[in-house]
Enzyme design. Sequence first.
Site, PDB file in Angstrom:
ATOM      1  CD  GLU A  79       0.815   8.002  -2.018  1.00  0.00           C
ATOM      2  OE1 GLU A  79       1.481   8.978  -2.366  1.00  0.00           O
ATOM      3  OE2 GLU A  79       0.822   6.939  -2.620  1.00  0.00           O
TER       4      GLU A  79
ATOM      5  CD  GLU B 119       0.870   0.466  -4.774  1.00  0.00           C
ATOM      6  OE1 GLU B 119       0.919   1.293  -5.701  1.00  0.00           O
ATOM      7  OE2 GLU B 119       1.667   0.473  -3.838  1.00  0.00           O
TER       8      GLU B 119
END
Length: 813
Positions: free
Chosen positions: A170, A175
């Site tokens: 991933e 974020e």
Amino acid sequence: MLAIMLSVSCMFSGANFAAGSDGEKQSEKPDQTVKQNKSEWSLVWSDEFNGDEIDRNKWNFDIGNWITDEEGNGITPGWGNNEKEYYTDSNENAFIEDGNLIIKAKKEQVTDKFGTYEYTSARMKTKDLFSKKYGRFEIKAKLPVGQGLWPAIWMLPEEDKYGAWAASGEIDIMEAWGSKPDRVAGTIHYGESWPSNKYSGKEYELPKNRGIDNWHTYALEWEPGEIRWYVDGELYQTQNDWYSKGKDNAANYSYPAPFDQEFHLLMNLAVGGWFDGDPDESTGFPAQMKIDYVRVYDLKKREYREPVEPIAGPVTLPADAKQPLDDGNLIYDQNFEQAVTEVDQAGEELDPMYWNFVHLPDFGGNGSFSIENIESRNFLKTEVTEPGSQLYSLQLIQQLSLGKGGKYKVSFDAKSSTDRNMMAKVGAGASRGWTKYSNEETFNLTDELKSYEFTFDMVNETDIAARLELNLGGNGTAPVWIGNVRVEDISGLPVDYDAPKQPLPDGNHIYNGTFDQGEMDRMTFWNFILVADAKATASVNEESRELSVKIGEPGDAPEAVQLNQKGIPLIKGNDYQLTFDARADIPRTIQVGILNKDGSLAYSGMKSVALSPEMETHTVSFTMGDNNSDYEGQVVFNMGEATGDLYLDNVSMIKTTSMPDYGNIDLAPLKNGDFSNDLSSWTNYVHFDASAQFGTEEEEAKISIANEGNEPWSVILEQGDLKLAEGAVYELSFEARSTKERDAEITVENAQYTRFFSKVVSLSEQEQRFTYEFVMPSEDTAAFKLLLGKTSQSPVGNHDVYIDNVSLKVKSN
């Protein structure tokens, strides 16, 4: 993300390039300084969000709050992250406005078959519509501020080629924490499937008064073996050290896996979860995440870089680190000759140089320690008066320094007064979020002093305050003696790939038969041998991942060009089947056989196999004689004597019968099943969402449960390190009861959660005896588990579960 439990359960950080736009956007979003040479990139995909509606040819949506299986059955809530929002595809939660994509989180109640949720939001993705391997990914965005808001721009693999999350990887482009508007993070997730996953990343602090609620360009440049993160054109992080390992593999997939496959994009705004906690009264709703554009580029003026495998060699620690001793040990006072610091109150500091005996009141553990001399060495003896509710209720801890890229071996000598387990791991402290650097390794102690060891790769950033933890809690009151503790940097030491091998968890006796594991040549565990005047090469192409043997001079005998794999266990009296795919440019034959270690005896005979230009599957079957087992056999492919280039793939050898070699089997691997030695040999686990206490009462195990939690595995009593033999028929029996009617789940499974036996039993106040049989499909180390978490009767309320006379043994004929 810091915590993700299943394959599609998290969100992560993004990539950026700064650029202005025209019209109304330009006045709202001031220009950013671009510090890269953008001319080397060519735009291949984008969404400028200039239309009236979201382009469904570019984006689709995740719906709901639960991760589900293919049939729509719930697996886990909160997307595996304890999130509180319900994702929709409504134009109230995701829409185009003034040339921007808006993802809006609203405080509103919605209900589905799994439950009721207090927030809605949107999670958009390009899966099945657009994916890419390597390139530049650039997103210009303006993010919301507020406790519990979690905006993310990230990437997941289009296919899970290397296994479930996070073995297939991933990539988090960006974020952000709504409660920390001055910073963002970029992260990669990799390693093995959860919970043996790893992650690496870094935070970026934004300029003063230019927090996440201002426009910023987040970019990620991804090349083979290197990923770079930018904010407004400023490079703040480069990652090039990662790995991927499948559950049935003997070695890691060859670097740069898992980041050598196509990934798709995701953008979402989560509410709540472990990353930033839940919203509070200060959090404003609705909250909006704005995206000006998403742009994806390819290199146009040069080729992508060639990946460079991380060099395995002793690491150099910073000058202020705790340096290894002259003998290479990173642990000081390995024989407990210095004073040991007792830490029994929260907030007390650990001794940074020597040993700490830790038992904090919050976890219920209590005990004392003393020093005893055994075989002319000092050992620390831990007396356990209260085992507590967790493995870490009682700990021996020493801080040590670890360097990124190092491979480390942990070893120690230990014993108990009876059979019992202990767990050891190496990880970070609170300042790094208790990150695991090693797996949690469980060891079965006996009353005999033995040596134990494990290895791990330090893939995280250098940590000069890492911790070796020897966890002695939650596992009965039997004392433990520990000494001769060592942690050594073994980076770069040679590995004997010809050494005896255990069959893989799926029963395959061939390691790396798919030619995609080990070193970057993808030929680890294989030997390619030329004799006499033969001339040939063997290689594996990255795309095809099949062995290619190009023969220039074939020699004058089949064995002049040979491929072999050694160290293969062969058990007397059993049938075996070797299969492989092969083809040749020109029709020809090769010889295939299964031989002893020095090649003087062919158990299978040397079989002639005809190859054609079509890739075909071939089979060689044979039976081992009844006289002797051979734990160092070899598989041989002789390819000499004739011309024609060869291609080989998917080599596998399975034992097709089940005649155990009883001379090497523990006939009753489960110990202390009658609990006469309290909980020795047993361990337990209580997830944060549950509440339970473990102990014994009148030589029965007693589990007092106040809250079952949200998962079947939220409360577990288990015994690990059960070495089970392939083909053996095992009889499992136990007695159990519960003060309130409830179901319980019984499993026998390995460390990768492969279940060899599983059964749900109904418990009542009346004690019942349960007896089952199962056949082990392969040799493996497993655990017996009693799962007492969430059940169909939940919430059950306060209740006690009793279990006794647990037996796991090879069934007598």
